[in-house]
Design a protein around this motif. Structure first.
Motif, PDB file in Angstrom:
ATOM      1  N   ASP A   1       0.836  -1.202   0.000  1.00 25.68           N
ATOM      2  CA  ASP A   1       0.000   0.000   0.000  1.00 25.68           C
ATOM      3  C   ASP A   1       0.872   1.254   0.000  1.00 25.68           C
ATOM      4  OD1 ASP A   1      -1.828   2.010   0.342  1.00 25.68           O
ATOM      5  OD2 ASP A   1      -2.521   1.356   2.299  1.00 25.68           O
ATOM      6  N   TYR A   2       0.889   1.922  -1.129  1.00 26.08           N
ATOM      7  CA  TYR A   2       1.558   3.211  -1.238  1.00 26.08           C
ATOM      8  C   TYR A   2       0.555   4.274  -1.671  1.00 26.08           C
ATOM      9  CZ  TYR A   2       5.871   0.676  -0.694  1.00 26.08           C
ATOM     10  OH  TYR A   2       6.875  -0.108  -0.189  1.00 26.08           O
ATOM     11  N   GLY A   3      -0.648   4.197  -1.143  1.00 29.78           N
ATOM     12  CA  GLY A   3      -1.657   5.200  -1.453  1.00 29.78           C
ATOM     13  C   GLY A   3      -2.871   4.650  -2.169  1.00 29.78           C
ATOM     14  N   LEU A   4      -2.868   3.364  -2.500  1.00 25.34           N
ATOM     15  CA  LEU A   4      -4.034   2.717  -3.095  1.00 25.34           C
ATOM     16  C   LEU A   4      -4.200   1.337  -2.469  1.00 25.34           C
ATOM     17  CD1 LEU A   4      -3.542   3.569  -6.887  1.00 25.34           C
ATOM     18  CD2 LEU A   4      -5.197   4.595  -5.314  1.00 25.34           C
ATOM     19  N   ASP A   5      -5.445   0.961  -2.196  1.00 21.48           N
ATOM     20  CA  ASP A   5      -5.735  -0.341  -1.600  1.00 21.48           C
ATOM     21  C   ASP A   5      -6.296  -1.344  -2.591  1.00 21.48           C
ATOM     22  OD1 ASP A   5      -5.024   0.232   1.126  1.00 21.48           O
ATOM     23  OD2 ASP A   5      -6.840   1.456   1.257  1.00 21.48           O
ATOM     24  N   LEU A   6      -7.103  -0.859  -3.560  1.00 20.39           N
ATOM     25  CA  LEU A   6      -7.827  -1.753  -4.459  1.00 20.39           C
ATOM     26  C   LEU A   6      -7.794  -1.231  -5.892  1.00 20.39           C
ATOM     27  CD1 LEU A   6     -11.102  -2.064  -2.331  1.00 20.39           C
ATOM     28  CD2 LEU A   6      -9.220  -3.708  -2.378  1.00 20.39           C
ATOM     29  N   LEU A   7      -7.878  -2.172  -6.839  1.00 22.39           N
ATOM     30  CA  LEU A   7      -8.144  -1.843  -8.237  1.00 22.39           C
ATOM     31  C   LEU A   7      -9.425  -2.568  -8.606  1.00 22.39           C
ATOM     32  CD1 LEU A   7      -4.654  -2.100  -9.974  1.00 22.39           C
ATOM     33  CD2 LEU A   7      -5.942  -0.038  -9.380  1.00 22.39           C
ATOM     34  N   VAL A   8     -10.422  -1.812  -9.043  1.00 25.15           N
ATOM     35  CA  VAL A   8     -11.734  -2.371  -9.363  1.00 25.15           C
ATOM     36  C   VAL A   8     -11.890  -2.425 -10.878  1.00 25.15           C
ATOM     37  CG1 VAL A   8     -14.226  -2.037  -9.146  1.00 25.15           C
ATOM     38  CG2 VAL A   8     -12.713  -1.464  -7.223  1.00 25.15           C
ATOM     39  N   THR A   9     -12.269  -3.594 -11.377  1.00 21.34           N
ATOM     40  CA  THR A   9     -12.570  -3.776 -12.789  1.00 21.34           C
ATOM     41  C   THR A   9     -14.074  -3.813 -12.954  1.00 21.34           C
ATOM     42  OG1 THR A   9     -10.534  -5.060 -13.089  1.00 21.34           O
ATOM     43  CG2 THR A   9     -12.225  -5.286 -14.797  1.00 21.34           C
ATOM     44  N   THR A  10     -14.573  -3.102 -13.967  1.00 19.65           N
ATOM     45  CA  THR A  10     -16.022  -3.054 -14.222  1.00 19.65           C
ATOM     46  C   THR A  10     -16.341  -3.833 -15.499  1.00 19.65           C
ATOM     47  OG1 THR A  10     -15.853  -0.976 -15.448  1.00 19.65           O
ATOM     48  CG2 THR A  10     -16.254  -0.820 -13.067  1.00 19.65           C
ATOM     49  N   TYR A  11     -17.625  -4.170 -15.632  1.00 23.32           N
ATOM     50  CA  TYR A  11     -18.098  -4.978 -16.760  1.00 23.32           C
ATOM     51  C   TYR A  11     -19.369  -4.355 -17.318  1.00 23.32           C
ATOM     52  CZ  TYR A  11     -14.799  -8.174 -14.701  1.00 23.32           C
ATOM     53  OH  TYR A  11     -13.643  -8.722 -14.207  1.00 23.32           O
ATOM     54  N   ASP A  12     -19.604  -4.568 -18.621  1.00 21.15           N
ATOM     55  CA  ASP A  12     -20.824  -4.041 -19.227  1.00 21.15           C
ATOM     56  C   ASP A  12     -22.013  -4.948 -18.898  1.00 21.15           C
ATOM     57  OD1 ASP A  12     -20.852  -6.209 -21.035  1.00 21.15           O
ATOM     58  OD2 ASP A  12     -20.051  -5.024 -22.690  1.00 21.15           O
ATOM     59  N   ALA A  13     -23.178  -4.587 -19.401  1.00 20.70           N
ATOM     60  CA  ALA A  13     -24.417  -5.313 -19.094  1.00 20.70           C
ATOM     61  C   ALA A  13     -24.374  -6.776 -19.535  1.00 20.70           C
ATOM     62  CB  ALA A  13     -25.610  -4.600 -19.731  1.00 20.70           C
ATOM     63  N   ARG A  14     -23.539  -7.082 -20.521  1.00 21.25           N
ATOM     64  CA  ARG A  14     -23.443  -8.472 -20.997  1.00 21.25           C
ATOM     65  C   ARG A  14     -22.307  -9.241 -20.331  1.00 21.25           C
ATOM     66  NH1 ARG A  14     -23.574  -7.437 -27.332  1.00 21.25           N
ATOM     67  NH2 ARG A  14     -21.530  -8.256 -26.895  1.00 21.25           N
ATOM     68  N   GLY A  15     -21.596  -8.576 -19.422  1.00 25.30           N
ATOM     69  CA  GLY A  15     -20.535  -9.251 -18.670  1.00 25.30           C
ATOM     70  C   GLY A  15     -19.147  -9.129 -19.266  1.00 25.30           C
ATOM     71  N   TYR A  16     -18.984  -8.283 -20.292  1.00 27.76           N
ATOM     72  CA  TYR A  16     -17.674  -8.095 -20.903  1.00 27.76           C
ATOM     73  C   TYR A  16     -16.889  -7.030 -20.136  1.00 27.76           C
ATOM     74  CZ  TYR A  16     -19.273 -10.902 -24.805  1.00 27.76           C
ATOM     75  OH  TYR A  16     -19.742 -11.933 -25.570  1.00 27.76           O
ATOM     76  N   VAL A  17     -15.606  -7.305 -19.965  1.00 27.23           N
ATOM     77  CA  VAL A  17     -14.752  -6.384 -19.226  1.00 27.23           C
ATOM     78  C   VAL A  17     -14.671  -5.047 -19.964  1.00 27.23           C
ATOM     79  CG1 VAL A  17     -12.577  -7.160 -20.295  1.00 27.23           C
ATOM     80  CG2 VAL A  17     -12.560  -6.198 -17.989  1.00 27.23           C
ATOM     81  N   GLU A  18     -14.698  -3.969 -19.187  1.00 23.89           N
ATOM     82  CA  GLU A  18     -14.585  -2.621 -19.729  1.00 23.89           C
ATOM     83  C   GLU A  18     -13.144  -2.138 -19.561  1.00 23.89           C
ATOM     84  OE1 GLU A  18     -19.049  -0.926 -18.939  1.00 23.89           O
ATOM     85  OE2 GLU A  18     -17.654  -0.868 -17.251  1.00 23.89           O
ATOM     86  N   PRO A  19     -12.690  -1.253 -20.434  1.00 20.70           N
ATOM     87  CA  PRO A  19     -11.312  -0.771 -20.320  1.00 20.70           C
ATOM     88  C   PRO A  19     -11.111   0.066 -19.062  1.00 20.70           C
ATOM     89  CG  PRO A  19     -12.483   0.396 -22.057  1.00 20.70           C
ATOM     90  CD  PRO A  19     -13.393  -0.683 -21.570  1.00 20.70           C
ATOM     91  N   GLY A  20      -9.885   0.037 -18.575  1.00 19.27           N
ATOM     92  CA  GLY A  20      -9.521   0.828 -17.411  1.00 19.27           C
ATOM     93  C   GLY A  20      -9.955   0.182 -16.109  1.00 19.27           C
ATOM     94  N   TRP A  21      -9.757   0.899 -15.040  1.00 13.48           N
ATOM     95  CA  TRP A  21     -10.155   0.414 -13.718  1.00 13.48           C
ATOM     96  C   TRP A  21     -10.394   1.607 -12.800  1.00 13.48           C
ATOM     97  CZ3 TRP A  21      -5.310  -0.553 -15.819  1.00 13.48           C
ATOM     98  CH2 TRP A  21      -4.280   0.212 -15.302  1.00 13.48           C
ATOM     99  N   LEU A  22     -10.913   1.309 -11.631  1.00 13.06           N
ATOM    100  CA  LEU A  22     -11.106   2.333 -10.604  1.00 13.06           C
ATOM    101  C   LEU A  22     -10.097   2.083  -9.486  1.00 13.06           C
ATOM    102  CD1 LEU A  22     -14.988   2.339 -10.352  1.00 13.06           C
ATOM    103  CD2 LEU A  22     -13.554   4.211 -11.180  1.00 13.06           C
TER     104      LEU A  22
END
Length: 161
Positions: free
Chosen positions: A40-61
């Motif tokens: 941990d150097y300032g971030l705890d998690l990386l969240v990946t999101t998916y579209d309505a059909r379950g396909y991974v979306e680019p980028g992360w939170l």
């Protein structure tokens, strides 16, 4: 050597883990996947999101979780959280919107702040220990995950265009 001379797990350590676990659960129930960042150097998690059909979306939170057990009313409509300026500068240099989440162990609830959006609206200088204001309306839930996903999509679209 006495048995109690080793490292000690404090209430703060337990609360921090509970806070991260709570936040992971909200994102998972909203259909996202979550990766913990071990160093941990300032971030705890990386969240990946998916579209309505379950396909991974680019980028992360990228997500940073802070936790408290004291109850956190600091204003009529917001919570105040002191944040190290080094963290703020690091978060503001990220491409994707960094989500700062404050977990209230006493209420078992979490509140979020899009750091990039917050500082694009604010006109103050970042001090060594800066207090950010997290609105009570920003309670972390499925609806807020949808908003954060949309915000990330805007950033992706802007960087592609």
């Amino acid at each position: 050597m006495h048995l109690h001379e080793g490292k000690r797990r404090t209430r703060e350590h337990v609360l921090a883990d509970i806070g991260v676990n709570y936040v992971e659960g909200v994102f998972l129930r909203a259909g996202c996947s979550v990766q913990r960042i071990e160093s941990d150097y300032g971030l705890d998690l990386l969240v990946t999101t998916y579209d309505a059909r379950g396909y991974v979306e680019p980028g992360w939170l990228p997500v940073q979780v802070k936790a408290t057990s004291r109850g956190m009313r600091s204003g009529k409509n917001h919570l105040g959280l002191s944040v190290d300026a080094r963290d703020l500068h690091f978060w503001l240099r990220q491409l994707y919107p960094v989500v700062l989440i404050l977990y209230d162990g006493k209420a078992d609830a979490a509140y979020w702040l899009d750091v990039h959006a917050y500082f694009s609206q604010e006109t103050h200088t970042i001090r060594s220990c800066h207090t950010v204001r997290i609105p009570f309306r920003n309670r972390l839930n499925r609806g807020s995950v949808r908003k954060l996903r949309e915000r990330k999509a805007q950033v992706v679209a802007t960087s592609e265009g």
